[in-house]
Design a protein around this motif. Structure first.
Motif, short mmCIF file in Angstrom:
data_model
loop_
_atom_site.label_atom_id
_atom_site.label_comp_id
_atom_site.label_asym_id
_atom_site.label_seq_id
_atom_site.Cartn_x
_atom_site.Cartn_y
_atom_site.Cartn_z
N LEU A 93 0.83 -1.20 0.00
CA LEU A 93 0.00 0.00 0.00
C LEU A 93 0.87 1.26 0.00
N GLU A 94 1.95 1.23 0.78
CA GLU A 94 2.85 2.39 0.81
C GLU A 94 3.47 2.63 -0.56
N GLN A 95 3.87 1.54 -1.22
CA GLN A 95 4.47 1.68 -2.54
C GLN A 95 3.46 2.21 -3.55
N GLU A 96 2.23 1.70 -3.49
CA GLU A 96 1.20 2.17 -4.42
C GLU A 96 0.86 3.62 -4.18
N ASP A 97 0.77 4.02 -2.91
CA ASP A 97 0.44 5.41 -2.60
C ASP A 97 1.50 6.36 -3.11
N SER A 98 2.77 5.92 -3.06
CA SER A 98 3.85 6.80 -3.49
C SER A 98 3.94 6.89 -5.01
N VAL A 99 3.40 5.90 -5.72
CA VAL A 99 3.52 5.88 -7.17
C VAL A 99 2.32 6.52 -7.85
N ASP A 100 1.11 6.25 -7.33
CA ASP A 100 -0.07 6.66 -8.07
C ASP A 100 -1.21 6.92 -7.10
N ASP A 101 -2.19 7.66 -7.58
CA ASP A 101 -3.41 7.88 -6.80
C ASP A 101 -4.28 6.64 -6.86
N GLU A 102 -5.24 6.58 -5.95
CA GLU A 102 -6.14 5.44 -5.89
C GLU A 102 -7.58 5.89 -5.84
N GLU A 103 -8.46 4.97 -6.20
CA GLU A 103 -9.88 5.16 -5.98
C GLU A 103 -10.36 4.07 -5.04
N GLN A 104 -11.22 4.45 -4.11
CA GLN A 104 -11.77 3.47 -3.16
C GLN A 104 -13.19 3.15 -3.59
N LEU A 105 -13.44 1.87 -3.82
CA LEU A 105 -14.72 1.43 -4.37
C LEU A 105 -15.40 0.44 -3.45
N VAL A 106 -16.74 0.48 -3.49
CA VAL A 106 -17.53 -0.60 -2.90
C VAL A 106 -17.90 -1.54 -4.04
N VAL A 107 -17.50 -2.80 -3.91
CA VAL A 107 -17.72 -3.79 -4.97
C VAL A 107 -18.94 -4.63 -4.59
N PHE A 108 -19.90 -4.74 -5.52
CA PHE A 108 -21.07 -5.59 -5.29
C PHE A 108 -21.24 -6.54 -6.46
N ARG A 109 -22.08 -7.57 -6.26
CA ARG A 109 -22.26 -8.60 -7.27
C ARG A 109 -23.72 -8.67 -7.70
N LEU A 110 -23.89 -8.91 -8.98
CA LEU A 110 -25.17 -9.27 -9.58
C LEU A 110 -24.90 -10.48 -10.46
N GLY A 111 -25.42 -11.63 -10.06
CA GLY A 111 -25.07 -12.85 -10.78
C GLY A 111 -23.59 -13.14 -10.61
N ASN A 112 -22.92 -13.42 -11.72
CA ASN A 112 -21.49 -13.72 -11.67
C ASN A 112 -20.61 -12.50 -11.91
N GLU A 113 -21.23 -11.33 -12.08
CA GLU A 113 -20.47 -10.13 -12.43
C GLU A 113 -20.25 -9.24 -11.22
N GLU A 114 -19.13 -8.52 -11.26
CA GLU A 114 -18.79 -7.58 -10.21
C GLU A 114 -18.93 -6.15 -10.72
N TYR A 115 -19.47 -5.28 -9.88
CA TYR A 115 -19.63 -3.88 -10.20
C TYR A 115 -19.07 -3.06 -9.04
N GLY A 116 -18.67 -1.85 -9.35
CA GLY A 116 -18.10 -0.99 -8.32
C GLY A 116 -18.67 0.41 -8.38
N VAL A 117 -18.79 1.03 -7.21
CA VAL A 117 -19.21 2.44 -7.12
C VAL A 117 -18.27 3.14 -6.16
N PRO A 118 -18.03 4.44 -6.33
CA PRO A 118 -17.17 5.16 -5.39
C PRO A 118 -17.74 5.07 -3.98
N ILE A 119 -16.88 4.86 -3.02
CA ILE A 119 -17.33 4.67 -1.65
C ILE A 119 -18.05 5.91 -1.13
N ASP A 120 -17.65 7.09 -1.58
CA ASP A 120 -18.29 8.31 -1.10
C ASP A 120 -19.72 8.45 -1.59
N SER A 121 -20.09 7.72 -2.63
CA SER A 121 -21.45 7.85 -3.15
C SER A 121 -22.44 6.97 -2.40
N VAL A 122 -21.93 6.02 -1.61
CA VAL A 122 -22.80 5.09 -0.89
C VAL A 122 -23.11 5.67 0.49
#
Length: 512
Positions: A354-383
């Protein structure tokens, strides 16, 4: 507290872990209640009673508890529920309310640690709930969305204090006046053990409550530890930290068994080190005089397989035997040490990454949910929050077809939409894994049912790219995709503001 709010709170610092209050949760009929640990003297099996004539029906009678007279009160009768026979789950919670009183409940669920933010003041719910006998509500604890904190003192005052016959019966038998401090039972001496008892392979064990950090449910997914001993089940995330999990069955060389809805994880903490012990079930909190703790017989004490057991408690005239486990010796067990070592290595690797990733690039934090076999994500701040799907949604006549129904969310009418239907997927039968994700779209709170909420994930922005344009609606809803090639995962990122069209928002506003 909602799941998303809990994530934010935990991320603010591990120092919050030390704050909180302990509650005992229990069920009466279909309802779940809680009582703060402070007045709880002990939790016992329902004793035999002597019935007292001309007393209210809720008073089962008077019991003898180690030489003291204990009134036994049935909460089912007080709540006007159908009475039922006492079974293996029925317990009596003994509270000190100026005098000891035993309250019969259907089942004691667990002992939990609750943060102050999870306690909803009773004044906030007076509009929708009769709060006369409540002191507050616990939010998102012990697998329940809301747990009512029962005011036993008010319950006794409301049900018994005007009954002269009961007053005379209790006063004559116990030498006490209900609800007053006169004749109050002598304070417990300091040489008393308070133990959390639990079952493993039909045997009863206990550990001192001071060494118990909390009791949690077994998660659906446990991450296995490579090359670990068979006692080590794996690790789980608890408050942003990795918690090693070990099976007490396998540590004690008992037959293996799959976990079920009664299984619990007892989080033991000693000198800043935490480990989760998987148990068959948690029974109750015992208060036992230290004099009743017998040392292990010399022949058994030499057995290395029993080194964690420091003593035996003989209860109910020897009919009930409880083995007391030392948390210190338990944490010294080779299997536990191996789990702790593996977890510490994984935690360090994760933190370094995590420290290495933070120093190299920005990140997005997502809430991941499932519908059937597929995964979807939304920004955590929107939930706004994530809640369980109620047993029954209220269907509104002439509501738009895409509205599944409405629910009462803390006094607010929340329209609920089936996300499968919105995405053109076939419907499925409701199940325990489904959740409602709550968004605010154009100032309108709306809930969307998803098959399950998988995780909260931090993704480097370098892994997020524009989604291929397949249709105008798809492009509007799923304009981006997170391509996690290393993990063979592809997460479609949903734009929450596009989940509802303008005319649909107007229709929902009328429903709400």
């Amino acid at each position: 507290m909602s799941q998303i709010q809990a994530i934010h709170t935990a991320a603010e610092g591990d120092e919050l872990q030390a704050q909180g209050r302990q509650f005992v949760t229990f069920t009466v009929g279909q309802d779940v209640f809680a009582v703060e640990m402070l007045p709880v003297q002990e939790i016992i099996r329902v004793p035999d009673v002597v019935q007292v004539p001309l007393t209210p029906p809720a008073l089962n009678g008077l019991a003898n508890l180690r030489g003291n007279v204990l009134p036994i009160i049935c909460l089912r009768t007080l709540f006007n529920l159908e009475t039922r026979e006492v079974d293996d789950s029925t317990r009596a919670i003994v509270l000190n309310l100026g005098q000891p009183l035993g309250f019969v409940v259907d089942r004691v669920a667990s002992v939990i640690m609750v943060e102050e933010e999870q306690i909803e003041p009773v004044t906030n719910v007076q509009a929708t709930i009769d709060t006369q006998l409540l002191t507050g509500l616990l939010k998102q604890v012990a697998g329940h969305e809301l747990v009512m904190i029962l005011d036993f003192a008010a319950l006794v005052r409301d049900s018994f204090c005007q009954n002269d016959v009961l007053q005379r019966a209790v006063a004559a038998s116990a030498g006490l006046t209900l609800g007053s401090g006169e004749g109050e039972a002598e304070e417990e001496t300091s040489d008393e053990l308070q133990l959390v008892s639990f079952a493993v392979a039909n045997q009863e064990y206990a550990i001192t409550i001071e060494d118990v950090q909390e009791i949690v449910q077994v998660p659906e997914h446990i991450v296995s530890v490579p090359k670990a001993a068979r006692h080590v089940r794996g690790v789980m995330t608890l408050r942003q930290r990795l918690l090693p999990l070990v099976s007490l069955r396998e540590m004690f060389c008992l037959p293996g068994q799959a976990t079920d809805e009664r299984s619990r994880i007892l989080v033991v903490n000693l000198a800043g080190t935490s480990v989760g012990i998987i148990l068959d079930s948690v029974n109750e909190v015992l208060r036992v005089p230290a004099s009743q703790l017998e040392p292990m017989p010399p022949m058994l004490a030499r057995d290395q397989n029993l080194a964690e057991i420091t003593g035996l408690c003989r209860l109910q005239d020897g009919k009930r035997l409880v083995s007391v486990i030392s948390a210190e010796r338990l944490l010294q067990h080779q299997a536990v040490q191996a789990a702790l070592h593996a977890t510490q290595e994984d935690q360090q690797v994760e933190e370094d990454n995590l420290e290495q990733e933070d120093s190299v690039d920005d990140e997005e934090q997502l809430v991941v949910f499932r519908l059937g076999n597929e995964e979807y994500g939304v920004p955590i701040d929107s939930v706004q929050e994530i809640v369980r799907v109620p047993d029954n949604l209220t269907h509104v006549p002439k509501a738009p077809g895409f509205v599944e129904g409405v629910m009462n969310l803390r006094g607010v009418v929340l329209p609920v939409i089936d996300q499968r239907r919105r995405f053109g997927l076939p419907s499925i039968e409701g199940n325990d894994r489904q959740r409602i994700m709550v968004f605010v779209i154009n100032e309108l709170r709306t809930g969307f049912i998803v098959d399950s909420v998988a995780e909260v994930l931090k993704i480097s922005r370098s892994l997020i790219e524009p989604a291929p344009s397949l249709s105008s609606e798809q492009q509007r809803l799923f304009g981006r995709v997170a391509n996690l090639a290393v993990h063979k995962r592809m997460i479609q990122l949903v734009e929450p503001r596009q989940l509802l069209a303008e005319q649909e928002l107007d229709a929902l506003a009328r429903v709400a």
